[in-house]
Design a protein around this motif. Structure first.
Motif, mmCIF file in Angstrom:
data_model
loop_
_atom_site.group_PDB
_atom_site.id
_atom_site.type_symbol
_atom_site.label_atom_id
_atom_site.label_comp_id
_atom_site.label_asym_id
_atom_site.label_seq_id
_atom_site.Cartn_x
_atom_site.Cartn_y
_atom_site.Cartn_z
ATOM 1 N N VAL A 55 4.814 5.010 2.663
ATOM 2 C CA VAL A 55 4.706 7.103 2.439
ATOM 3 C C VAL A 55 4.579 7.595 3.254
ATOM 4 C CG1 VAL A 55 4.514 8.948 0.668
ATOM 5 C CG2 VAL A 55 3.802 7.449 0.028
ATOM 6 N N ASN A 74 0.983 -1.292 -0.308
ATOM 7 C CA ASN A 74 -0.150 -0.343 -0.371
ATOM 8 C C ASN A 74 0.419 1.308 -0.056
ATOM 9 O OD1 ASN A 74 -1.209 1.886 1.418
ATOM 10 N ND2 ASN A 74 -3.153 1.110 0.601
ATOM 11 N N GLY A 75 0.772 2.156 -0.758
ATOM 12 C CA GLY A 75 1.420 3.270 -1.293
ATOM 13 C C GLY A 75 1.199 4.064 -0.242
ATOM 14 N N ALA A 76 0.004 4.634 0.317
ATOM 15 C CA ALA A 76 -0.700 5.553 0.676
ATOM 16 C C ALA A 76 0.342 5.343 2.393
ATOM 17 C CB ALA A 76 -1.481 5.895 0.713
ATOM 18 N N ASP A 89 1.521 2.436 -5.845
ATOM 19 C CA ASP A 89 0.311 1.965 -6.652
ATOM 20 C C ASP A 89 0.264 1.584 -8.024
ATOM 21 O OD1 ASP A 89 -0.201 1.426 -4.173
ATOM 22 O OD2 ASP A 89 -1.782 3.094 -3.751
ATOM 23 N N ALA A 98 -4.127 7.088 -2.111
ATOM 24 C CA ALA A 98 -3.727 8.247 -2.710
ATOM 25 C C ALA A 98 -4.089 9.867 -2.481
ATOM 26 C CB ALA A 98 -3.531 8.123 -4.430
ATOM 27 N N TYR A 136 3.864 10.006 -5.378
ATOM 28 C CA TYR A 136 4.559 8.971 -4.561
ATOM 29 C C TYR A 136 3.093 7.684 -4.156
ATOM 30 C CZ TYR A 136 8.932 11.504 -3.664
ATOM 31 O OH TYR A 136 10.308 12.336 -4.317
ATOM 32 N N THR A 137 2.906 7.709 -3.955
ATOM 33 C CA THR A 137 1.993 7.355 -3.481
ATOM 34 C C THR A 137 1.421 6.379 -5.585
ATOM 35 O OG1 THR A 137 0.822 8.124 -1.250
ATOM 36 C CG2 THR A 137 -0.631 6.381 -2.255
ATOM 37 N N ALA A 143 -3.392 10.438 1.415
ATOM 38 C CA ALA A 143 -1.890 11.137 1.833
ATOM 39 C C ALA A 143 -1.568 11.928 1.002
ATOM 40 C CB ALA A 143 -1.307 9.683 1.200
#
Length: 184
Positions: A25, A20-22, A63, A44, A58-59, A47
């Motif tokens: 990050v 999970n990007g968020a 993702d 995202a 970035y998120t 975030a």
């Protein structure tokens, strides 16, 4: 390809979705869990609200990549196509929304849904973008307009006679809509 190999590809896709990007990050930028801030969503948009524009970017990148990498790897290196590839896209979405390592509390799936479209049928994103631009001129509610724009993907696939793929996107769209049901 045997059933065991197919299961391995599906499980691997789910696990990619769990990245999970968020969440990562947020941990990297401020050592905080994005799920306890803002809208409490590990996506995202939250975030970006909580940590700023760079966190949003970035998120989205994380993702999108976690979706595109397994799908394109499967398609181009392992020559996987059809139903298994479509189910892999669904598995990434499920992993994103319900990641096992985050106690099944993830994002809402919009970036993953769009990234699956980018990997499998990129032409549909032109229709999504056009619908979004026109819709935002008419109504300023981004969530409503965004969900309408997302719904154009299965419609375009039906028009293109890609019925199995359209069915996959209908299922994914229903999941995305269900997790958005409490939004304004």
């Amino acid at each position: 390809m045997g059933p065991l190999s197919e299961i391995i590809f599906l499980v691997a896709s789910y696990l990619f979705g769990c990245l999970n990007g968020a969440y990562y990050v947020g941990k990297q930028l401020s050592n905080q869990d994005v799920r306890s801030l803002g809208s409490s969503n590990a996506g995202a948009r939250n975030a970006g609200r909580v940590f700023g524009r760079s966190a949003f970017i970035y998120t989205v990148i994380i993702d999108a990549l976690k979706t595109i990498v397994p799908l394109l790897t499967a398609a181009f290196i392992f020559d996987i196509n059809g139903v298994l590839l479509y189910l892999m896209g669904l598995a990434v979405l499920i992993g994103h929304i319900w990641p096992v390592q985050l106690q099944f509390s993830g994002g809402k799936g919009v970036v993953v849904y769009l990234a699956v479209a980018l990997a499998l049928v990129p032409i549909t994103l032109l229709i999504v973008g056009g619908t979004l631009l026109i819709g935002l001129r008419i109504k300023r509610n981004f969530i409503v307009v965004g969900l309408i724009a997302l719904s154009t993907i299965p419609v375009v696939l039906i028009v293109l006679s890609k019925l199995m793929l359209a069915f996959l996107f209908i299922i994914m769209l229903l999941i995305v809509i269900l997790v958005h049901r409490n939004e304004d």
